[in-house]
Design an enzyme around this catalytic site. Structure first.
Site, PDB file in Angstrom:
ATOM      1  N   ARG A  57       0.838  -1.210   0.000  1.00  0.00           N
ATOM      2  CA  ARG A  57       0.000   0.000   0.000  1.00  0.00           C
ATOM      3  C   ARG A  57       0.867   1.251   0.000  1.00  0.00           C
ATOM      4  NH1 ARG A  57      -4.527   0.061   4.537  1.00  0.00           N
ATOM      5  NH2 ARG A  57      -2.782   0.698   5.846  1.00  0.00           N
ATOM      6  N   GLU A 111     -16.522   4.968   4.128  1.00  0.00           N
ATOM      7  CA  GLU A 111     -15.785   4.483   5.292  1.00  0.00           C
ATOM      8  C   GLU A 111     -15.803   5.547   6.371  1.00  0.00           C
ATOM      9  OE1 GLU A 111     -11.515   4.097   4.910  1.00  0.00           O
ATOM     10  OE2 GLU A 111     -11.521   5.380   3.139  1.00  0.00           O
ATOM     11  N   LYS A 141      -2.999   6.163   1.075  1.00  0.00           N
ATOM     12  CA  LYS A 141      -2.814   6.680   2.442  1.00  0.00           C
ATOM     13  C   LYS A 141      -1.962   7.952   2.390  1.00  0.00           C
ATOM     14  CE  LYS A 141      -2.482   4.626   7.027  1.00  0.00           C
ATOM     15  NZ  LYS A 141      -3.786   5.046   7.521  1.00  0.00           N
TER      16      LYS A 141
HETATM   17  N1  PLP Z   1      -9.498   3.835   6.374  1.00  0.00           N
HETATM   18  C1  PLP Z   1      -8.745   4.874   6.724  1.00  0.00           C
HETATM   19  C2  PLP Z   1      -9.110   6.207   6.177  1.00  0.00           C
HETATM   20  C3  PLP Z   1      -7.631   4.704   7.564  1.00  0.00           C
HETATM   21  O1  PLP Z   1      -6.873   5.734   7.919  1.00  0.00           O
HETATM   22  C4  PLP Z   1      -7.325   3.414   8.046  1.00  0.00           C
HETATM   23  C5  PLP Z   1      -6.169   3.199   8.892  1.00  0.00           C
HETATM   24  O2  PLP Z   1      -5.133   2.821   8.466  1.00  0.00           O
HETATM   25  C6  PLP Z   1      -8.147   2.352   7.660  1.00  0.00           C
HETATM   26  C7  PLP Z   1      -9.220   2.595   6.836  1.00  0.00           C
HETATM   27  C8  PLP Z   1      -7.856   0.968   8.136  1.00  0.00           C
HETATM   28  O3  PLP Z   1      -6.793   0.395   7.426  1.00  0.00           O
HETATM   29  P1  PLP Z   1      -5.904  -0.732   8.093  1.00  0.00           P
HETATM   30  O4  PLP Z   1      -6.821  -1.804   8.532  1.00  0.00           O
HETATM   31  O5  PLP Z   1      -4.989  -1.164   7.003  1.00  0.00           O
HETATM   32  O6  PLP Z   1      -5.191  -0.089   9.232  1.00  0.00           O
HETATM   33  C1  COI Z   2      -4.198   3.343  11.469  1.00  0.00           C
HETATM   34  O1  COI Z   2      -5.176   2.742  11.908  1.00  0.00           O
HETATM   35  O2  COI Z   2      -3.079   2.802  11.406  1.00  0.00           O
HETATM   36  C2  COI Z   2      -4.294   4.708  10.966  1.00  0.00           C
HETATM   37  O3  COI Z   2      -3.413   5.113  10.278  1.00  0.00           O
HETATM   38  C3  COI Z   2      -5.436   5.565  11.335  1.00  0.00           C
HETATM   39  C4  COI Z   2      -4.951   6.865  11.909  1.00  0.00           C
HETATM   40  C5  COI Z   2      -5.956   7.931  11.705  1.00  0.00           C
HETATM   41  C6  COI Z   2      -4.594   6.708  13.347  1.00  0.00           C
END
Ligand code: PLP
Ligand code: COI
Length: 348
Positions: free
Chosen positions: A85, A224, A188
């Site tokens: 990612r 989301e 991200k």
């Molecule tokens: N959506 C957003 C906008 C996020 O910042 C995050 C955090 O990383 C997620 C979803 C969840 O992603 P992950 O499960 O890879 O941490």
């Molecule tokens: C995460 O869950 O790792 C994120 O990056 C979300 C952040 C807003 C704390």
């Protein structure tokens, strides 16, 4: 005291905050090449005032966790997905991707150097890992940076939401979009989060934990939350998750969906979800993320009306509790990992 003697912290009281640990891993991209990287103690960074990260938000980051297993191993959860990612995000922002080995090495080095800060097994806390890639160097016009800095910060954290642990959260739909249909929502990038600060503030002013975004084209389908993806179990044993080009591909959501399908026998549907049309058939909902883990959603505010979710909007429901336990037991090495999702950090 040696470097691995655990810090005297009240691990179970930690929230999701920055805590200065002893070392961070840093590497630089200069003259078209990545340095091999090194550990440093200084949390401060010195940047050129023209750095594109400061003006044009040429910055991206990742988030993953390490947990201590009962046998003392330190386990990362699917770090290769964070690496992919971050590479895709870097390419979207015209940044030189951090090579796979450097990304993994940086994470493992930062953990090894901060063993004293890795929460012990059973403490309820985790080590949050934050890789960061920024465009730096002398610049003024709108163009990619001449140089890049990669940094991996680690810090012990507790629950993300102030409700703590596994407890129900609430989300509010407000009048702000997180991403454009062909924008950067699936990546991200730091700018997505700067743009979301006001949305979170507005949602919190309405009594919710954070914002729930709808699709930016029709404002009808679920996207989301500000920091987590959405999953939804129906009363007729289907497991739904939004399909959209403008949501972040959550590692946690992909894992929860697999557990729901393979271990609980749910039929998975990844498709646009019209919340109001689906509402009568919703059994439970959850928000998935590294920081959020799997947070059950107790109620949702849309157009000044609260929609309770599940039997009791103040309590997590049995489906989300079950999935939360299955996920976290894997992450903590408390059960066999048939998916090979966990990766032990090499400690010597
Ligand atoms: N959506 C957003 C906008 C996020 O910042 C995050 C955090 O990383 C997620 C979803 C969840 O992603 P992950 O499960 O890879 O941490
Ligand atoms: C995460 O869950 O790792 C994120 O990056 C979300 C952040 C807003 C704390």
């Amino acid at each position: 005291m040696n470097a691995t003697t655990k810090k005297n912290l009240d691990w179970s009281k930690l929230g999701f905050n920055y805590l200065k640990t002893d070392y961070r891993f840093c590497a630089q991209w200069r003259d078209g090449q990545w340095s091999k990287g090194e550990l440093v103690t200084d949390p401060m960074m010195t940047l050129h005032e023209g750095s594109p990260v400061l003006h044009y938000a040429q910055t991206c980051f990742e988030g993953l966790k390490a947990q201590t297993a009962p046998d003392g191993r330190i386990l990362l959860f699917r770090p290769e997905l964070n690496e992919i990612r971050m590479r895709e995000t870097a390419e979207r922002l015209l940044m030189p991707p951090v090579p796979t080995e450097l990304f993994m090495h940086g994470i493992e080095e930062a953990i090894r150097a901060n063993l004293a800060w890795v929460p012990p097994y059973g403490s309820g806390a985790s080590l949050y890992i934050r890789p960061l890639l920024i465009g730096v160097g002398e610049n003024m016009g709108l163009r990619p940076a001449p140089e890049y800095d990669f940094r991996v910060i680690v810090c012990p954290v507790g629950p993300y939401y102030k409700s703590g642990g596994l407890s129900a959260i609430s989300l509010a739909v407000i009048d702000i979009d997180r991403a454009a249909p062909l924008g950067t929502g699936a990546y991200k990038v730091g700018a997505n989060y700067a743009g979301g600060l006001l949305a979170t503030r507005k949602a919190q002013a309405l009594g919710a934990y954070e914002a729930l975004y709808l699709d930016p084209k029709e404002r009808k389908y679920l996207e989301e939350a500000g920091s987590a993806n959405i999953v939804l179990a129906t009363k007729d044993k289907r497991f739904l998750t939004p399909k959209s080009p403008s949501i972040l591909p959550s590692v946690t959501r992909r894992s929860i969906v697999t557990l729901a399908e393979k271990e609980l026998g749910y039929k998975i549907e990844e498709r646009p979800i019209d919340f109001l049309a689906e509402y009568p058939n919703i059994a439970e909902m959850g928000a998935t993320g590294t920081a959020a883990v799997l947070s059950p959603i107790g109620k949702i505010l849309i157009d000044q009306k609260w929609y309770p979710i599940g039997e009791n909007p103040d309590q997590p429901g049995p489906i989300m509790i079950d999935l939360y336990n299955r996920l976290t037991q894997l992450q903590k090495g408390e059960r066999e990992d048939p998916y090979q999702w966990t990766k032990a950090v090499q400690l010597d």
